[in-house]
Design a protein around this motif. Structure first.
Motif, PDB file in Angstrom:
ATOM      1  N   LEU A   1      29.138  51.924  16.077  1.00  0.00           N
ATOM      2  CA  LEU A   1      27.760  52.175  15.633  1.00  0.00           C
ATOM      3  C   LEU A   1      27.369  51.460  14.328  1.00  0.00           C
ATOM      4  O   LEU A   1      26.283  50.870  14.249  1.00  0.00           O
ATOM      5  CB  LEU A   1      27.576  53.688  15.491  1.00  0.00           C
ATOM      6  CG  LEU A   1      26.210  54.266  15.780  1.00  0.00           C
ATOM      7  CD1 LEU A   1      25.638  53.752  17.081  1.00  0.00           C
ATOM      8  CD2 LEU A   1      26.319  55.789  15.806  1.00  0.00           C
ATOM      9  N   PRO A   2      28.238  51.473  13.288  1.00  0.00           N
ATOM     10  CA  PRO A   2      27.814  50.855  12.019  1.00  0.00           C
ATOM     11  C   PRO A   2      27.558  49.350  12.113  1.00  0.00           C
ATOM     12  O   PRO A   2      26.957  48.786  11.207  1.00  0.00           O
ATOM     13  CB  PRO A   2      29.014  51.115  11.083  1.00  0.00           C
ATOM     14  CG  PRO A   2      29.864  52.123  11.762  1.00  0.00           C
ATOM     15  CD  PRO A   2      29.577  52.062  13.213  1.00  0.00           C
ATOM     16  N   TYR A   3      28.015  48.722  13.197  1.00  0.00           N
ATOM     17  CA  TYR A   3      27.941  47.261  13.276  1.00  0.00           C
ATOM     18  C   TYR A   3      26.879  46.759  14.256  1.00  0.00           C
ATOM     19  O   TYR A   3      26.708  45.556  14.414  1.00  0.00           O
ATOM     20  CB  TYR A   3      29.309  46.698  13.723  1.00  0.00           C
ATOM     21  CG  TYR A   3      30.459  47.251  12.933  1.00  0.00           C
ATOM     22  CD1 TYR A   3      30.656  46.864  11.597  1.00  0.00           C
ATOM     23  CD2 TYR A   3      31.341  48.172  13.488  1.00  0.00           C
ATOM     24  CE1 TYR A   3      31.699  47.385  10.855  1.00  0.00           C
ATOM     25  CE2 TYR A   3      32.392  48.692  12.754  1.00  0.00           C
ATOM     26  CZ  TYR A   3      32.569  48.307  11.443  1.00  0.00           C
ATOM     27  OH  TYR A   3      33.602  48.820  10.704  1.00  0.00           O
ATOM     28  N   LEU A   4      26.183  47.669  14.928  1.00  0.00           N
ATOM     29  CA  LEU A   4      25.337  47.246  16.058  1.00  0.00           C
ATOM     30  C   LEU A   4      23.952  46.753  15.661  1.00  0.00           C
ATOM     31  O   LEU A   4      23.259  47.379  14.851  1.00  0.00           O
ATOM     32  CB  LEU A   4      25.155  48.407  17.042  1.00  0.00           C
ATOM     33  CG  LEU A   4      26.411  48.933  17.735  1.00  0.00           C
ATOM     34  CD1 LEU A   4      26.031  49.962  18.799  1.00  0.00           C
ATOM     35  CD2 LEU A   4      27.205  47.789  18.349  1.00  0.00           C
ATOM     36  N   ASP A   5      23.545  45.631  16.294  1.00  0.00           N
ATOM     37  CA  ASP A   5      22.153  45.168  16.208  1.00  0.00           C
ATOM     38  C   ASP A   5      21.399  45.575  17.455  1.00  0.00           C
ATOM     39  O   ASP A   5      20.166  45.615  17.469  1.00  0.00           O
ATOM     40  CB  ASP A   5      22.123  43.630  16.124  1.00  0.00           C
ATOM     41  CG  ASP A   5      22.831  43.125  14.885  1.00  0.00           C
ATOM     42  OD1 ASP A   5      22.256  43.277  13.795  1.00  0.00           O
ATOM     43  OD2 ASP A   5      23.966  42.622  15.005  1.00  0.00           O
TER      44      ASP A   5
END
Ligand code: RIB
Length: 290
Positions: free
Chosen positions: A170-174
């Motif tokens: 989640l923290p890395y998603l675009d």
């Protein structure tokens, strides 16, 4: 640019059945066919057929050379598909007369992708490339973090759904894509809807009802699906995802990317099978004219 796909590779054993089997039921199949498949592979093939440059990161076992060769024939860069000791993944797919399916998945080599393979692949990536992942492999969180650090855009299809797996990336998603059932599962797990998770673009697919795009800070926009008579819905969501990413990678605005993806997915449900029968751009353009 390149779409890097950390994705599963499966042999799909597809059985045509009058209806999906119930618990304890023995059912004779009216037909059997084997296809190249896996959510990851289907997305790679879809994006390649939609004219994107696609590099697949994955693994097959000693029995999987055919799958790697076929992916290569379909225009996907397979230099980063490792050959490991674990058997190639496979899926047993029941398809009912109305096109609905039920899938039993054996992950096999998909969960044995060496981390070195991921590093080797992404060392060739450039800022602005896409990384796409699903939940049929290992290494998603490592890949997402590595890709983000290298300036790639990160896309994730939350299938098969696993709340912990989504949480880890989640923290890395675009970009997040999920179906309506997965969206409800995510909402339950997080206590808030996917639109509240701080991801720039979220698409919720709804099968024959179309798809909804949630853009951070904008009103939700719904896109209806083409009306078709389905014979096999397997792989239609993967086709949609591959087409959307290919469209965005080619610089299409989201509405056009979704429109093209919807047509490709609609065509896909009129065909029996998975990666081998994903429509190409010409099929999609002809369908638009027809
Ligand atoms: O989404 C369809 C895919 O799910 C099939 O190709 C099968 O391999 C499973 O991964």
């Amino acid at each position: 640019m390149t779409i890097w796909n950390l994705g599963s590779i499966n042999a799909d054993m597809v059985y045509a059945l009058p209806h999906l089997p119930g618990p304890g039921e023995t059912l004779a199949a009216a037909g059997f066919q084997q296809f190249l498949g896996g959510k990851g592979t289907n997305m790679s093939v879809a994006a390649a057929r939609a004219a994107a440059h696609v590099a697949h990161i994955g693994a097959v076992g000693p029995d999987g050379r055919w799958a790697k060769d076929r992916l290569t024939e379909y225009g996907v860069d397979t230099r980063f598909v490792a050959e490991v000791d674990t058997a190639t993944g496979h899926a047993i797919i029941a398809v009912a007369a109305d096109g609905e399916n039920q899938i039993i998945l054996y992950p096999g080599a998909n969960r044995a992708i060496p981390e070195t393979q991921l590093g080797l692949a992404l060392s060739e990536a450039r800022p602005g490339d896409w990384l796409v992942m699903q939940n049929e492999t290992c290494l998603q969180a490592q890949a997402a973090k590595m890709a983000r650090d290298l300036g790639l855009k990160v896309a994730y299809a939350a299938a098969p759904f696993d709340a912990d797996a989504v949480q880890a990336v989640l923290p890395y998603l675009d970009f997040l894509i999920l179906n309506a059932v997965e969206a409800a599962q995510l909402t339950q797990a997080k206590g808030q809807g996917p639109e509240a998770l701080g991801i720039a673009d979220v698409i919720i697919t709804q099968g024959a009802e179309g798809a909804t795009h949630l853009r951070q800070g904008d009103a939700a926009r719904h896109y209806p699906a083409q009306k078709v008579d389905p014979v096999d819905t397997t792989g239609a969501g993967d086709t949609f995802t591959g087409y959307v990413l290919a469209g965005l990678d080619r610089g299409l605005p989201m509405p056009q990317a979704i429109a093209q993806a919807s047509l490709a997915a609609a065509l896909m449900v009129t065909r029996r099978g998975t990666a081998d029968v994903i429509p190409d751009l010409k099929d999609v353009q002809d369908a638009r004219l027809g």
